[in-house]
Design a protein around this motif. Structure first.
Motif, PDB file in Angstrom:
ATOM      1  N   PRO A   1      -4.299  47.343   6.285  1.00 38.52           N
ATOM      2  CA  PRO A   1      -5.656  47.775   5.945  1.00 38.52           C
ATOM      3  C   PRO A   1      -5.941  47.594   4.462  1.00 38.52           C
ATOM      4  N   HIS A   2      -7.224  47.521   4.131  1.00 42.58           N
ATOM      5  CA  HIS A   2      -7.630  47.499   2.726  1.00 42.58           C
ATOM      6  C   HIS A   2      -7.356  48.876   2.136  1.00 42.58           C
ATOM      7  N   ALA A   3      -6.644  48.895   1.012  1.00 46.49           N
ATOM      8  CA  ALA A   3      -6.309  50.165   0.376  1.00 46.49           C
ATOM      9  C   ALA A   3      -6.079  49.947  -1.108  1.00 46.49           C
ATOM     10  N   ASP A   4      -6.684  50.778  -1.919  1.00 40.42           N
ATOM     11  CA  ASP A   4      -6.484  50.722  -3.359  1.00 40.42           C
ATOM     12  C   ASP A   4      -5.037  51.074  -3.670  1.00 40.42           C
ATOM     13  N   ALA A   5      -4.337  50.196  -4.376  1.00 36.54           N
ATOM     14  CA  ALA A   5      -2.925  50.424  -4.662  1.00 36.54           C
ATOM     15  C   ALA A   5      -2.689  51.706  -5.450  1.00 36.54           C
ATOM     16  N   ALA A   6      -3.674  52.119  -6.240  1.00 38.44           N
ATOM     17  CA  ALA A   6      -3.508  53.326  -7.051  1.00 38.44           C
ATOM     18  C   ALA A   6      -3.485  54.592  -6.209  1.00 38.44           C
TER      19      ALA A   6
ATOM     20  N   LEU B   1       2.083  54.288   3.654  1.00 39.92           N
ATOM     21  CA  LEU B   1       1.299  53.109   4.006  1.00 39.92           C
ATOM     22  C   LEU B   1       1.936  51.854   3.424  1.00 39.92           C
ATOM     23  N   HIS B   2       2.291  51.906   2.144  1.00 39.82           N
ATOM     24  CA  HIS B   2       2.917  50.734   1.523  1.00 39.82           C
ATOM     25  C   HIS B   2       4.189  50.337   2.256  1.00 39.82           C
ATOM     26  N   ALA B   3       5.006  51.327   2.607  1.00 40.55           N
ATOM     27  CA  ALA B   3       6.267  51.037   3.292  1.00 40.55           C
ATOM     28  C   ALA B   3       6.017  50.397   4.653  1.00 40.55           C
TER      29      ALA B   3
ATOM     30  N   ILE C   1      11.955  28.218  13.487  1.00 42.55           N
ATOM     31  CA  ILE C   1      11.347  29.514  13.201  1.00 42.55           C
ATOM     32  C   ILE C   1      10.176  29.290  12.259  1.00 42.55           C
ATOM     33  N   LEU C   2       9.019  29.847  12.615  1.00 46.95           N
ATOM     34  CA  LEU C   2       7.809  29.723  11.801  1.00 46.95           C
ATOM     35  C   LEU C   2       7.325  31.101  11.379  1.00 46.95           C
ATOM     36  N   MET C   3       6.990  31.225  10.114  1.00 46.94           N
ATOM     37  CA  MET C   3       6.445  32.467   9.558  1.00 46.94           C
ATOM     38  C   MET C   3       4.950  32.272   9.297  1.00 46.94           C
ATOM     39  N   ILE C   4       4.121  33.141   9.850  1.00 47.52           N
ATOM     40  CA  ILE C   4       2.688  33.069   9.577  1.00 47.52           C
ATOM     41  C   ILE C   4       2.412  33.873   8.307  1.00 47.52           C
ATOM     42  N   GLY C   5       2.294  33.133   7.200  1.00 48.55           N
ATOM     43  CA  GLY C   5       2.039  33.747   5.906  1.00 48.55           C
ATOM     44  C   GLY C   5       0.556  33.756   5.589  1.00 48.55           C
ATOM     45  N   SER C   6       0.248  33.914   4.314  1.00 52.20           N
ATOM     46  CA  SER C   6      -1.146  34.079   3.910  1.00 52.20           C
ATOM     47  C   SER C   6      -1.333  33.639   2.469  1.00 52.20           C
ATOM     48  N   VAL C   7      -2.561  33.195   2.161  1.00 49.09           N
ATOM     49  CA  VAL C   7      -2.896  32.913   0.763  1.00 49.09           C
ATOM     50  C   VAL C   7      -2.790  34.175  -0.084  1.00 49.09           C
ATOM     51  N   SER C   8      -2.833  35.337   0.550  1.00 50.53           N
ATOM     52  CA  SER C   8      -2.669  36.586  -0.192  1.00 50.53           C
ATOM     53  C   SER C   8      -1.299  36.686  -0.838  1.00 50.53           C
TER      54      SER C   8
ATOM     55  N   ARG D   1      -1.578  34.284  -4.428  1.00 47.35           N
ATOM     56  CA  ARG D   1      -2.485  34.590  -5.539  1.00 47.35           C
ATOM     57  C   ARG D   1      -2.737  36.093  -5.517  1.00 47.35           C
ATOM     58  N   PRO D   2      -3.375  36.650  -6.553  1.00 50.06           N
ATOM     59  CA  PRO D   2      -3.606  38.099  -6.562  1.00 50.06           C
ATOM     60  C   PRO D   2      -4.302  38.565  -5.290  1.00 50.06           C
ATOM     61  N   SER D   3      -3.932  39.746  -4.839  1.00 58.05           N
ATOM     62  CA  SER D   3      -4.468  40.277  -3.592  1.00 58.05           C
ATOM     63  C   SER D   3      -4.987  41.703  -3.811  1.00 58.05           C
ATOM     64  N   PRO D   4      -6.034  41.864  -4.632  1.00 58.32           N
ATOM     65  CA  PRO D   4      -6.546  43.209  -4.909  1.00 58.32           C
ATOM     66  C   PRO D   4      -7.069  43.875  -3.646  1.00 58.32           C
ATOM     67  N   GLY D   5      -6.711  45.122  -3.484  1.00 52.84           N
ATOM     68  CA  GLY D   5      -7.108  45.853  -2.278  1.00 52.84           C
ATOM     69  C   GLY D   5      -6.101  45.750  -1.160  1.00 52.84           C
ATOM     70  N   THR D   6      -5.235  44.772  -1.241  1.00 49.72           N
ATOM     71  CA  THR D   6      -4.164  44.613  -0.245  1.00 49.72           C
ATOM     72  C   THR D   6      -2.877  44.197  -0.967  1.00 49.72           C
ATOM     73  N   ALA D   7      -2.551  44.933  -2.029  1.00 51.42           N
ATOM     74  CA  ALA D   7      -1.434  44.542  -2.880  1.00 51.42           C
ATOM     75  C   ALA D   7      -0.105  44.528  -2.130  1.00 51.42           C
ATOM     76  N   ALA D   8       0.148  45.544  -1.315  1.00 50.33           N
ATOM     77  CA  ALA D   8       1.411  45.597  -0.581  1.00 50.33           C
ATOM     78  C   ALA D   8       1.494  44.456   0.431  1.00 50.33           C
ATOM     79  N   TYR D   9       0.371  44.173   1.079  1.00 49.95           N
ATOM     80  CA  TYR D   9       0.321  43.054   2.037  1.00 49.95           C
ATOM     81  C   TYR D   9       0.598  41.729   1.338  1.00 49.95           C
ATOM     82  N   GLY D  10      -0.068  41.491   0.214  1.00 48.15           N
ATOM     83  CA  GLY D  10       0.141  40.251  -0.520  1.00 48.15           C
ATOM     84  C   GLY D  10       1.578  40.114  -0.990  1.00 48.15           C
ATOM     85  N   ALA D  11       2.158  41.217  -1.475  1.00 44.64           N
ATOM     86  CA  ALA D  11       3.548  41.181  -1.919  1.00 44.64           C
ATOM     87  C   ALA D  11       4.491  40.878  -0.765  1.00 44.64           C
ATOM     88  N   ALA D  12       4.200  41.470   0.400  1.00 44.29           N
ATOM     89  CA  ALA D  12       5.042  41.209   1.569  1.00 44.29           C
ATOM     90  C   ALA D  12       4.944  39.750   2.003  1.00 44.29           C
ATOM     91  N   LYS D  13       3.743  39.186   1.970  1.00 42.06           N
ATOM     92  CA  LYS D  13       3.584  37.784   2.368  1.00 42.06           C
ATOM     93  C   LYS D  13       4.249  36.849   1.357  1.00 42.06           C
TER      94      LYS D  13
END
Length: 241
Positions: free
Chosen positions: A85-90, A96-98, A128-135, A138-150
């Motif tokens: 989900p969209h969530a402010d990292a602050a 949620l992050h975990a 084996i194929l991993m479905i990643g993301s442009v997130s 590049r920076p992923s504001p609002g979905t920082a944990a998601y972007g870091a995981a991808k």
């Protein structure tokens, strides 16, 4: 011989009951493969379904055992399950992050480990194929944990490709905005191809990477993002061009 004929092959797609995952499953079925999809909740209209929460390593292993029990082999694993989900990292909770990192990074590792155990013993190996993301690129504001995981998922693919070759090829797809729930006008201004990806676009890329045509591609990240994003600092120049 048609390199996109997957007759006699077995494919597992995590999160394969809707969206991108469902399109990937349909594409492999249309190409002749036996396909098993999984999810946390049993859908009403799926026969080839295994209920599993792939964040649990035991359930991830059970999924792979179920596929081998059904098809007698495993040729392709598509780690598609993910999201956040969209969530402010602050302000987002540690829980949620975990959970976001667990679903988008740890779960694919669990399923891939189980799949590799089978694939490495097969004469034909596996993919084996991993479905990643442009997130994840590049920076992923609002979905920082998601972007870091991808971002971690893309790196994971390169590491597993190095460890598990030559029997198992591992690649990731760097997927841009998909579907109708995006701002098409904004994409027309910022993405060179002027539209979001369709789920079929992503599925077609999966077929290619799993096929003999990509037989020497491993540890790669295939961009499925319509040419990327127009650099913001060039917006004024572009507007006057």
């Amino acid at each position: 011989m048609d390199p996109l004929d997957f007759s006699g092959r077995a494919v597992v797609v995590t999160g394969g009951t809707r969206g991108i995952g469902a399109a990937i499953a349909r594409a492999f079925r249309a190409a002749g493969a036996g396909v098993l999809v999984c999810g946390r909740h049993t859908p009403a209209d799926y026969n080839d379904f295994f209920q599993a929460d792939v964040r649990d390593p035991y359930q991830a292993s059970a999924l792979i055992r179920a596929a081998v029990g059904r098809f007698g082999r495993l040729d392709v694993l598509v780690n598609n399950a993910g999201g956040g989900p969209h969530a402010d990292a602050a302000n987002a909770s540690p829980r949620l992050h975990a959970k976001v990192i667990e679903l988008n990074l740890i779960a694919p590792l669990h399923v891939s480990q189980a799949a590799n155990t089978v694939m490495r013993e097969q004469p034909s190996g596996g993919v084996i194929l991993m479905i990643g993301s442009v997130s994840g690129t590049r920076p992923s504001p609002g979905t920082a944990a998601y972007g870091a995981a991808k971002a971690g998922l893309h790196h994971l693919a390169t590491s597993l490709a190095a460890e598990w070759g030559p029997k198992v090829r591992v690649n990731s797809l760097v997927v841009g905005p998909v579907g109708d729930a995006v701002d098409h006008a904004a994409l027309a201004r910022t993405v060179p191809l002027g539209r979001p990806a369709s789920t079929e676009d992503v599925a077609g890329a999966c077929l290619f990477l799993a096929s003999p045509m990509a037989g020497y591609i491993s540890g790669a990240a295939l961009a499925v993002h319509g040419g990327g994003e127009w650099p913001a600092y060039l917006a004024e120049w572009r507007g006057g061009a």
